[in-house]
Design a protein around this motif. Structure first.
Motif, PDB file in Angstrom:
ATOM      1  N   TYR A   1      74.573  47.468  29.476  1.00  0.00           N
ATOM      2  CA  TYR A   1      73.776  48.695  29.474  1.00  0.00           C
ATOM      3  C   TYR A   1      73.432  49.020  28.030  1.00  0.00           C
ATOM      4  O   TYR A   1      74.263  48.832  27.137  1.00  0.00           O
TER       5      TYR A   1
ATOM      6  N   TRP B   1      74.672  48.722  22.658  1.00  0.00           N
ATOM      7  CA  TRP B   1      75.017  48.099  23.934  1.00  0.00           C
ATOM      8  C   TRP B   1      76.444  48.467  24.329  1.00  0.00           C
ATOM      9  O   TRP B   1      77.328  48.575  23.486  1.00  0.00           O
TER      10      TRP B   1
ATOM     11  N   GLU C   1      76.586  53.943  31.289  1.00  0.00           N
ATOM     12  CA  GLU C   1      76.032  55.176  30.735  1.00  0.00           C
ATOM     13  C   GLU C   1      77.121  56.068  30.132  1.00  0.00           C
ATOM     14  O   GLU C   1      76.972  56.597  29.021  1.00  0.00           O
TER      15      GLU C   1
ATOM     16  N   LEU D   1      65.404  54.876  26.284  1.00  0.00           N
ATOM     17  CA  LEU D   1      65.575  53.533  26.837  1.00  0.00           C
ATOM     18  C   LEU D   1      64.928  52.524  25.899  1.00  0.00           C
ATOM     19  O   LEU D   1      63.844  52.781  25.356  1.00  0.00           O
TER      20      LEU D   1
ATOM     21  N   GLN E   1      63.612  41.415  32.657  1.00  0.00           N
ATOM     22  CA  GLN E   1      64.410  42.315  31.833  1.00  0.00           C
ATOM     23  C   GLN E   1      64.023  43.773  32.062  1.00  0.00           C
ATOM     24  O   GLN E   1      64.853  44.667  31.951  1.00  0.00           O
TER      25      GLN E   1
ATOM     26  N   GLN F   1      67.607  47.783  33.309  1.00  0.00           N
ATOM     27  CA  GLN F   1      68.184  48.919  32.615  1.00  0.00           C
ATOM     28  C   GLN F   1      69.303  49.601  33.393  1.00  0.00           C
ATOM     29  O   GLN F   1      70.392  49.805  32.893  1.00  0.00           O
ATOM     30  N   ASN F   2      69.067  49.948  34.649  1.00  0.00           N
ATOM     31  CA  ASN F   2      70.085  50.630  35.462  1.00  0.00           C
ATOM     32  C   ASN F   2      70.695  49.703  36.507  1.00  0.00           C
ATOM     33  O   ASN F   2      71.305  50.167  37.468  1.00  0.00           O
TER      34      ASN F   2
END
Length: 677
Positions: free
Chosen positions: A390, A433, A437, A459, A632, A636-637
């Motif tokens: 993340y 990184w 979250e 982001l 990619q 993200q989530n």
């Protein structure tokens, strides 16, 4: 109690899923053994281990916390480890130095799977461990059913050490399966012995038989006694328990209600009588424990405190550690026994102890330090670093703070090695990184609190590229006159696409010196500068450019002029080459329990992923690994949703694979967002 009269040491890591009650259990352990006079409360932020702001604000452990106590001439050091999977690196690093672990869990069969990664790590490292089923007052499951479910996620046999006594839905006591003595709990005092309830005699006999049969798998003499229906003496059973636990062959199971101290005293007794002594752990790592000779320690955790600077939590594996001792050229600047945030100065520490060492600069978590010749020192194994899953792009709220950023990030990563940062080569963003979250939010809170570096976040931008599908020839002329010498450059460039992955190639086929050799590097420079920002606004890849013709002026031409001519030719020609947008695609391996495989497949497919296949995960009973390509932009989530679908235990590994064309529908959105920003 004076240290000199202590006869042993136990290092115990307390591990388990989030909300299982680890911190509450530690408070009870410290209270029952007299280390504290009043138990703290998580909601009030008064517990020993959750003493940092980031933990109190969230009501959860976010880093390993050490606390010590003494019981029956034994020194006990507990390492309270975070339960959230996002802080698993902290737990694994601490377990490497622990002699024993207590897995704390809730009596909920549907959540037993959350223990699988912990059992796997402990079994792989051969770390002896106990199970403590907490919150038994909230259980609606049969004890033996819970035990059966736990067995499914452990490669070691689980052995019931107790059997519960209930009155209705209330847990009122337990039966010790070694002595077959029943006890009733009492708040604030040890449990009282009571007669064995007649109604539980059959269940107790069955549970005890299961315990003895498991022990008999490792003891032929006990097996003979059972076959001949001879009742084994308690001393023999306890001896077997200690041998098998120390060798990590079995896992004893206890239960209770830590909030009320129920079941805590029997657990402490087991730690004293059955958990391995430090030399057993060291021998399992191939070390010889001795007081004399070189001292060998390993760093389990790094702290940067607001007042005291750097502290390194260390396990003494060999020899004796003294204040001022030099390790690998670094002098120890203080020894401390920790009680959460409180520090008790020490002069020395013996084999097996876990203490904090002050001011160990340039020493990292996991490092092995020796007081002897560095060339002769061994490096003890350390936990693997978890891969980042993340990311957030970070920017100091005050631009003047940019000069302090890299130093603060370095210290942050020393404290938490599962964090990484980079300055992306394409987007120029500073990207932090981590494991999720919450993990990154905690890290950013530390940046603000410890280093006065508040951050803005967003982001990370996707490093899109572009390429072309059609060839063309383009002409570029740069002519500028402003008095005196002017500037003149004239080029013809052949532009054509290359196969994916071939990058950029530059050639020249100049004949007759129409472009002098000294100006050709300027042409290539102009082409390269243009390709940083192509017609769609992104770096251009997989393009071949050939300088085929041109002209020059004997006075006004220069390398700079030809550089500008090349940029003009590229600006004119590239839009005619049918540019397309490319996105990075990752190769991912997603691991999850087999019962969730179909959900994982749906998750990947729903994010434009291409499933390449799935198979059983090696060395993980009842788990599958799904291999896929995933853009990619869809990552993200991904970890958030994966954990949501798999009770928090799903994980994945990823690596860059290739570039592929962005679908036309998405391309317009990407270009529109790029223009807006």
């Amino acid at each position: 109690m004076n240290q000199k009269v202590l006869s042993g040491t136990r290092n115990v890591a307390i591990v388990g899923p989030y909300s299982s009650g680890k911190t509450t259990l530690l408070e009870s352990l410290l209270f029952v053994t007299g280390a504290i006079t009043r138990k703290g409360n998580i909601k009030e932020g008064t517990t020993v281990s959750d003493s940092v702001s980031e933990a109190r604000d969230r009501g959860m452990s976010v880093e390993v916390s050490a606390a010590s106590t003494q019981y029956e001439n034994i020194h006990l050091t507990f390492l309270d480890c975070p339960g959230s999977i996002e802080f698993a690196q902290e737990t694994y690093n601490a377990l490497v130095g622990a002699g024993t672990a207590i897995i704390v869990c809730e009596p909920v069969i549907d959540r037993v799977l959350t223990l699988a990664p912990l059992f796997k790590f402990l079994d792989d490292w051969e770390i002896p461990h106990f199970v403590f089923i907490n919150k038994m007052d909230r259980s609606h499951e049969r004890f033996m059913d819970i035990l059966h479910a736990l067995k499914e996620v452990s490669s070691r046999p689980l052995v019931p050490h107790q059997y519960p006594i209930r009155q209705g839905d209330d847990l009122v006591g337990y039966i010790d399966l070694v002595s077959e003595q029943a006890y009733h709990y009492h708040s604030g005092s040890p449990a009282d012995p009571v007669p064995l309830p007649d109604s539980l005699e059959a269940e107790e006999k069955a549970a005890r038989e299961e315990m003895l049969e498991t022990l008999a798998e490792f003891d032929d003499h006990l097996l003979e006694e059972l076959l001949e229906e001879i009742e084994p003496p308690q001393e023999e059973i306890l001896k077997d328990l200690k041998q098998e636990v120390s060798a990590d062959l079995i896992v004893p199971v206890f239960f209770g209600i830590a909030e009320q101290d129920y079941g805590v005293r029997p657990l402490i007794d087991a730690l004293i009588k059955e958990a391995p002594e430090p030399n057993a752990t060291a021998e399992r790592r191939g070390l010889q424990t001795r007081e004399e000779g070189d001292t060998l320690v390993q760093i389990l955790k790094t702290y940067y405190t607001l007042q005291g600077g750097k502290l390194s939590l260390a396990r003494v594996w060999q020899g004796e550690l003294t204040d001022g001792m030099v390790f690998n050229g670094v002098r120890a600047g203080g020894l401390y026994r920790l009680m959460g945030q409180q520090q008790e100065p020490r002069d020395r520490a013996s084999v097996g102890e876990i203490v904090a060492i002050g001011r160990m600069e340039n020493v990292q978590t996991g490092d092995t330090l020796s007081s002897g010749n560095p060339d002769d020192a061994i490096a003890l194994p350390k936990a693997d670093s978890l891969e980042p899953v993340y990311a957030l792009a970070i920017v100091p709220e005050n631009r003047k703070d940019e000069v302090k950023l890299s130093s603060a990030l370095g210290k942050l990563i020393e404290e938490d090695p599962s964090l990484h940062w980079e300055q992306h080569g394409d987007t120029r963003e500073v990207i932090l990184w981590g494991q999720g979250e919450i993990h990154l939010k905690v890290a950013l809170d530390r940046m603000r609190r410890k280093y006065n570096l508040p951050m803005s976040t967003h982001l990370p931008r996707i490093p899109y590229k572009e390429t072309i599908r059609k060839a063309t020839t383009s002409h570029g002329r740069y002519k500028h006159q402003s008095g005196g010498h002017g500037a003149f450059g004239d080029v013809y460039l052949d532009i054509k696409p290359l196969s994916r992955g071939e990058g950029f190639q530059f050639h020249q086929t100049i004949v007759g010196g129409v472009v002098p050799k000294q100006y050709i590097p300027g042409v290539e420079m102009g082409v390269r500068e243009y390709l940083v920002h192509g017609p769609l606004g992104f770096p251009v890849v997989d393009v071949d450019v050939t300088l085929s013709n041109g002209s020059y002026h004997s006075v006004d031409s220069s390398e700079q002029a030809f550089k500008q001519a090349a940029r003009i030719a590229m600006t004119e020609g590239m839009p005619k080459c049918k540019p397309i947008l490319l996105e990075p695609v990752l190769l991912i391996n997603v691991s999850a329990p087999s019962e969730f495989t179909s959900k994982v497949l749906q998750l990947v497919s729903g994010r434009r992923g291409q499933i390449l296949g799935y198979e059983p995960l090696a060395d993980w009973k009842g788990w599958d690994r799904v291999t896929a390509n995933l853009p990619q932009a869809e990552m993200q989530n991904f970890i958030v949703e994966l954990r949501s679908l798999t009770l928090g235990v799903g994980f994945f590994h990823w690596e860059y694979d290739c570039l592929q064309q962005v679908p036309d529908k998405l391309k317009e959105n990407v270009l529109a967002m790029t223009q807006e920003s």
